[in-house]
Scaffold this motif. Structure first.
Motif, short mmCIF file in Angstrom:
data_model
loop_
_atom_site.label_atom_id
_atom_site.label_comp_id
_atom_site.label_asym_id
_atom_site.label_seq_id
_atom_site.Cartn_x
_atom_site.Cartn_y
_atom_site.Cartn_z
N SER A 1 27.53 -18.58 1.11
CA SER A 1 26.82 -19.15 -0.01
C SER A 1 25.33 -19.55 0.63
CB SER A 1 27.63 -20.45 -0.94
OG SER A 1 27.52 -21.45 0.02
N TRP A 2 24.26 -19.45 -0.25
CA TRP A 2 22.88 -19.93 0.18
C TRP A 2 22.33 -20.79 -1.30
CZ3 TRP A 2 25.13 -15.32 0.44
CH2 TRP A 2 25.26 -14.55 1.63
N LEU A 3 21.62 -21.61 -1.02
CA LEU A 3 20.67 -22.21 -1.79
C LEU A 3 19.29 -21.59 -1.60
CD1 LEU A 3 21.00 -24.15 -3.94
CD2 LEU A 3 19.80 -26.06 -2.58
N GLY A 4 18.69 -21.09 -2.97
CA GLY A 4 17.50 -20.31 -2.82
C GLY A 4 16.74 -20.66 -4.23
N ILE A 5 15.76 -19.39 -4.49
CA ILE A 5 15.01 -19.43 -5.60
C ILE A 5 15.37 -18.09 -6.30
CG2 ILE A 5 12.89 -19.34 -6.66
CD1 ILE A 5 13.58 -22.07 -5.68
N SER A 6 15.60 -18.19 -7.81
CA SER A 6 15.50 -16.90 -8.54
C SER A 6 14.26 -16.91 -9.40
CB SER A 6 16.80 -16.53 -9.27
OG SER A 6 17.16 -18.00 -10.28
N GLU B 1 13.99 -11.78 -8.90
CA GLU B 1 13.66 -11.58 -7.48
C GLU B 1 14.53 -12.68 -6.67
OE1 GLU B 1 9.67 -9.29 -8.18
OE2 GLU B 1 9.66 -11.38 -7.42
N VAL B 2 14.77 -12.69 -5.57
CA VAL B 2 15.41 -13.59 -4.82
C VAL B 2 14.75 -13.95 -3.45
CG1 VAL B 2 17.49 -14.30 -3.41
CG2 VAL B 2 17.69 -12.91 -5.70
N SER B 3 14.29 -15.53 -3.41
CA SER B 3 13.57 -15.74 -2.04
C SER B 3 14.09 -17.12 -1.75
CB SER B 3 12.19 -15.96 -2.51
OG SER B 3 11.91 -16.90 -3.71
N ASP B 4 13.55 -17.57 -0.43
CA ASP B 4 13.82 -18.85 0.23
C ASP B 4 15.48 -19.13 0.43
OD1 ASP B 4 11.23 -19.64 -2.10
OD2 ASP B 4 10.91 -19.45 -0.04
N LEU B 5 16.03 -18.28 0.71
CA LEU B 5 17.42 -18.57 0.90
C LEU B 5 17.80 -19.36 2.27
CD1 LEU B 5 19.22 -14.96 0.41
CD2 LEU B 5 18.86 -17.08 -1.28
N LYS B 6 18.61 -20.33 2.10
CA LYS B 6 19.08 -21.31 3.18
C LYS B 6 20.63 -21.14 3.05
CE LYS B 6 19.01 -25.92 5.03
NZ LYS B 6 18.28 -27.40 4.55
N GLU B 7 21.18 -20.75 4.19
CA GLU B 7 22.71 -20.62 3.89
C GLU B 7 23.43 -22.28 4.13
OE1 GLU B 7 24.32 -17.89 6.74
OE2 GLU B 7 26.63 -18.59 6.45
N ILE B 8 24.23 -22.33 3.22
CA ILE B 8 24.88 -23.62 3.22
C ILE B 8 26.44 -23.45 3.07
CG2 ILE B 8 22.83 -24.75 2.10
CD1 ILE B 8 24.47 -24.48 -0.54
#
Length: 282
Positions: free
Chosen positions: A63-68, A85-92
């Motif tokens: 799972s990741w926290l990011g921006i749609s 679009e999907v950006s700035d993913l950070k795995e958590i």
């Protein structure tokens, strides 16, 4: 995780961290797997999102926290769909309360609106917000009704009236008239509006079918030629049309949407007609 507006879950290949150049960092959901009426909402410019990847056997992988962002209509093989679009993913590590989410695009029901933080509002306007705006996210139902009335007043609605609170069961909280817009409103913290308030909604519609609204023994309004709406003001996340009868529309209106209009009025000069249109078109 309360900052995440959406929860997006899929078992598709390349999601969510490998969309890359092949897909221009974008993907889409067709309407059947878009949940909670999201497809009918006004999409934000961008939204904090929890992205969850499952295996083909439905086991949680990552799972990741990011921006749609950049939400738009984009039919897929003739089927209505929303691309983004999907950006700035950070795995958590996926929080326990979200591990049971099934494939699809969901609203984060645990995400309470946070009126104190809206990126589009200039910093100089933050201090102009009354303290009760923040309190509306966690207050009890009596305070929520009181704060709703004050919020409507702050929008610049002067012909605004509360109905007596004694024996108010089944009745609307109040009524307002602004320009050619007439609204019966009810503030509630009930999560299941349509099942809990079904009979009330019919009563509200019936009241607005009349050409006159009586406030008390001495005061009333003629609404014959007005646009008529019923507002159920909640802590929800999106404006929803609950039903339409004889051109009277019943809507769920998140209080945070009204706060957004309050903020915009501080930045722009609106006539009463423009404000009336903004509220009518919610």
């Amino acid at each position: 995780m309360q900052d995440a507006k959406y929860i997006m879950v899929t078992n598709w290949d390349l999601h969510w961290d490998k969309l890359g150049p092949k897909w221009n960092n974008s993907t889409l959901f067709t309407l059947p797997i878009i949940k909670d009426g999201i497809e009918k909402s006004n999409f934000p410019e961008k939204a904090v999102t929890l992205f969850i990847k499952r295996s083909k056997s439905n086991e949680l992988e990552k799972s990741w926290l990011g921006i749609s962002k950049n939400f738009r209509q984009d039919p897929n093989k003739g089927n209505p769909a929303i691309r983004f679009e999907v950006s700035d993913l950070k795995e958590i590590d996926c929080p326990e309360e979200y591990k049971a989410y099934t494939n699809g695009w969901h609203l984060n029901k645990q995400c309470l609106p946070s009126p104190a933080i809206i990126d589009s509002i200039p910093e100089q306007h933050i201090n102009t917000r009354p303290l009760f705006f923040t309190a509306m996210a966690s207050c009890d139902w009596e305070q929520f009704e009181e704060y709703t009335f004050l919020l409507l007043r702050l929008l610049g609605i002067h012909e605004l009236h509360r109905f007596p609170q004694t024996d108010n069961r089944g009745k609307a909280d109040g009524f307002f008239k602004l320009g050619s817009l007439s609204v019966l409103y009810d503030a509630t913290l009930e999560p299941n509006i349509e099942s809990v308030k079904g009979v009330q909604l019919e009563n509200f519609i019936h009241q607005l079918k009349s050409d006159n609204i009586k406030i008390n023994e001495k005061l009333g309004y003629t609404i014959k030629d007005n646009d008529r709406q019923v507002w159920i003001i909640t802590r929800g996340h999106i404006v929803r049309s609950l039903r339409i009868h004889d051109q009277i529309e019943v809507k769920e209106i998140p209080y945070a949407k009204l706060i957004e209009i309050y903020d915009k009025r501080l930045q722009e000069e609106w006539t009463i007609l423009q404000l009336s249109r903004q509220l009518k078109d919610l």
